[in-house]
Design an enzyme around this catalytic site. Structure first.
Site, PDB file in Angstrom:
ATOM      1  CD  GLU A 414     -48.203 -44.847  37.961  1.00 25.40           C
ATOM      2  OE1 GLU A 414     -47.562 -45.334  37.009  1.00 25.40           O
ATOM      3  OE2 GLU A 414     -49.387 -45.131  38.201  1.00 25.40           O
TER       4      GLU A 414
HETATM    5  C1  NOJ Z   1     -48.347 -47.174  34.927  1.00 27.08           C
HETATM    6  C2  NOJ Z   1     -49.438 -47.830  35.725  1.00 27.08           C
HETATM    7  O1  NOJ Z   1     -50.298 -46.842  36.191  1.00 27.08           O
HETATM    8  C3  NOJ Z   1     -48.924 -48.649  36.896  1.00 27.08           C
HETATM    9  O2  NOJ Z   1     -49.992 -49.366  37.434  1.00 27.08           O
HETATM   10  C4  NOJ Z   1     -47.793 -49.547  36.465  1.00 27.08           C
HETATM   11  O3  NOJ Z   1     -47.322 -50.319  37.547  1.00 27.08           O
HETATM   12  C5  NOJ Z   1     -46.683 -48.680  35.893  1.00 27.08           C
HETATM   13  N1  NOJ Z   1     -47.186 -47.973  34.729  1.00 27.08           N
HETATM   14  C6  NOJ Z   1     -45.458 -49.469  35.458  1.00 27.08           C
HETATM   15  O4  NOJ Z   1     -45.760 -50.246  34.349  1.00 27.08           O
END
Ligand code: NOJ
Length: 570
Positions: A414
């Site tokens: 991410e």
């Molecule tokens: C981490 C989380 O895993 C994800 O679900 C979320 O959208 C992002 N942070 C942004 O807050």
């Protein structure tokens, strides 16, 4: 948004220019924040985008799905922004083909998604019931991805625990979750492991533990301060290890896949790099964050600094044992080394300084750390309150992981930025800037020798952003949530990211500047399409609601009139 992030925000004004100039002098010889590095990624580097089940699927009660803790949490008043829920979200459950077209448009090599546990096991317990319709949904998704040459990277737990397990056992507070989770993972390996080769056991367990069981901002909303997060994390780490061993002993030789975990971590930079206390405080911040999970998984036990601080504070509070649970020596060797690759979720950075919290004034995970978080008011802050764009922190975090955990194989699971706009803006220049700079710092880290194999932009679509509801949009694609068809529109960043993928990096300044220009040109066309959208939904309303209502009324009136005529005639 976490308490620590709120705290950081509150300290906004406290940042001293003096401290910042000290940070500028920080001698990480090759780490010059200001210079952009033109170059390409290693061959075979994998580019992707991500999502999670509860945030995008919708269909919360369809085809035999059981309730998750997020279904129940969001249906209580006052838990999320405007009481938003993920009930329908992007309707991803019905849009596999549409979304794969978007991935193709981007030229993605991989797509990261998660499996909703209660969709395939409604109570969370395998012996109760397995839901074939739910299993089929992921089968179709996986097959379609593979047909389109997109590698699935599958997360088993992205926060949506079956509600029955929460109610019956207290969720991650209870040790029994380890076996239930293992059964669920085993079913996934059994049904999908012939095609899925990258498994992530848990997504961001820090959030599950801290926001779910310490602050209560997330489901299940418990506020077990000073103990709940540590206990939840303890069971999660053991559950992760168990699933890794299950794969290793039962599936690996046949399926030849890999099992990892996705950990999130902000980077913590000492406010004053000449001050030993600040240096230690910053190290503590990172150890209490990513180290909490990574150290047991790579080295077999919690970071020494966590054991020392929590142990000392627990003793001062008159407790016989530490609030941080302990692993037996068998457990340590069972847990150590249970990671074929490390998923890294990273968004932002904080400046850190030492700040003591006396142990007689209440206990929390946050006060256990004895630190204060600060931010530079000059850092861009386009969306979520906690998310400041600090690209150089990314390179430092990656280098930290390299040195602390023996340079494991890593996937960025991410990375991305939100916008806090309720209105529509597809020309997201700040997101282009964020991706450009963060991806460039990752490239520098790879040149430093960090073993990163892939990058996942977060996220493919705008989606349900947990307690923030739909108010924060992380997507490369804009989703019109007001329209029941949930149409998707490309933001300018789609064009930009697509070009990074195509050239596998940043060829030269002229071209990269050109990409930016072209991306903003095309987004105005998409803006026009979106502007026409209210008209389309208006027309739909006319055909689907107004026309049938008028017809029914006409029939009724004619019937009454006919009856009247008949009576008169008789
Ligand atoms: C981490 C989380 O895993 C994800 O679900 C979320 O959208 C992002 N942070 C942004 O807050």
């Amino acid at each position: 948004m976490t308490l620590s992030h709120r705290f950081g925000r509150a300290c906004h004004v406290l940042v001293l220019v003096l401290c910042l100039s000290a940070a500028e002098d920080f001698d990480w010889s090759a780490n010059n924040h200001d210079s952009f590095y033109y170059g390409t990624f290693p061959n075979g580097f994998s580019w992707g985008a991500g999502s999670s089940a509860y945030q995008t699927e919708g269909a919360w009660d369809k085809d035999g799905k059981g309730l998750s803790i997020w279904d129940v949490f969001t249906h209580k008043k006052g838990k999320t922004f405007l009481n938003d829920t993920g009930d329908s979200s992007c309707e991803g459950y019905y849009k596999i083909k549409d979304d794969i077209l978007l991935m193709k448009e981007l030229n993605l090599n991989h797509y990261r998604f998660s499996i909703s546990w209660p969709r395939i096991m409604p109570t969370g317990i395998r012996s109760d019931h397995v839901n074939e319709k739910g299993l089929k949904y992921y089968n179709v998704l996986i097959d379609e991805l593979l047909e389109n040459n997109i590698t699935p990277i599958v997360t088993l737990y992205h926060w949506d625990l079956p509600q029955v397990l929460q109610e019956k056992y207290g969720g991650w507070q209870n040790i029994s979750m380890i076996n239930y989770f293992n059964d669920f993972a085993n079913l996934c390996f059994e049904r999908y492991g012939d095609r899925v080769k990258y498994w992530i056991t848990f997504n961001n367990p820090w959030s599950v533990a801290v926001e779910g069981y310490e602050t209560g901002e997330h489901a299940p909303g418990l506020k077990l301060r000073g103990t709940g997060a540590y206990r939840a994390a303890h069971h999660i780490i053991k559950a992760h290890a168990k699933v890794w061993h299950t794969y290793d002993s039962q599936w690996r030789s046949k399926q030849k896949g890999m099992v990892g975990i996705s950990l999130s971590g902000d980077w913590g930079e000492p406010v004053d790099i000449t001050n030993q206390k600040d240096i230690e405080a910053a190290e503590r911040y990172v150890q209490f964050y990513i180290g909490w999970f990574a150290t047991p998984i790579f080295h077999g036990d919690y970071p020494q600094v966590m054991k020392d601080f929590i142990g000392r504070k627990s003793a001062q509070q008159g407790l016989g044992t530490s609030r941080l649970p302990t692993f037996s020596s068998q457990e340590k060797s069972y847990i150590k080394g249970t990671c074929d690759f490390l998923g890294v979720g990273h968004f932002t950075t904080r400046y850190i300084t030492q700040k003591s919290f006396p142990s007689n004034r209440g206990t929390t995970y946050f006060s256990d750390r004895d630190i204060a978080e600060l931010v530079d008011p000059r850092w861009p802050d386009p969306g979520s309150e906690w998310l400041y764009s600090v690209p150089w922190g990314f390179r430092r975090l990656l280098n930290f992981i390299k040195t602390q955990y023996g340079n494991p194989m890593m996937f960025i699971t991410e990375n991305g930025v939100s916008e806090k706009m309720m209105c529509t803006e597809l020309c997201d220049n700040w997101r282009i800037q964020y991706y450009k700079d963060y991806i460039n710092e990752m490239l520098k880290a790879i040149r430093d020798g960090v073993n990163v194999k892939g990058y996942t932009a977060w996220s493919l679509l705008d989606k349900f952003e947990w307690d923030e509801g739909y108010s924060e949009r992380f997507g490369l694609y804009y989703v019109d949530f007001k329209n029941k068809n949930k149409p998707r529109y490309p933001k300018a960043s789609v064009q930009f990211y697509k070009r990074i993928i195509k050239t596998n990096g940043f060829p030269n300044q002229r071209e990269v500047e050109n990409w930016k220009r072209k991306a903003t040109e095309t987004c105005s066309t998409s803006n026009q399409l979106l502007a026409a959208d209210p008209l389309t939904s208006h027309m739909e309303m006319v055909t689907e609601v107004v026309v049938p209502t008028v017809c029914t009324l006409c029939i009724l009136i004619s019937a009454v009139f006919l009856m009247f005529l008949l009576r008169k005639h008789n």
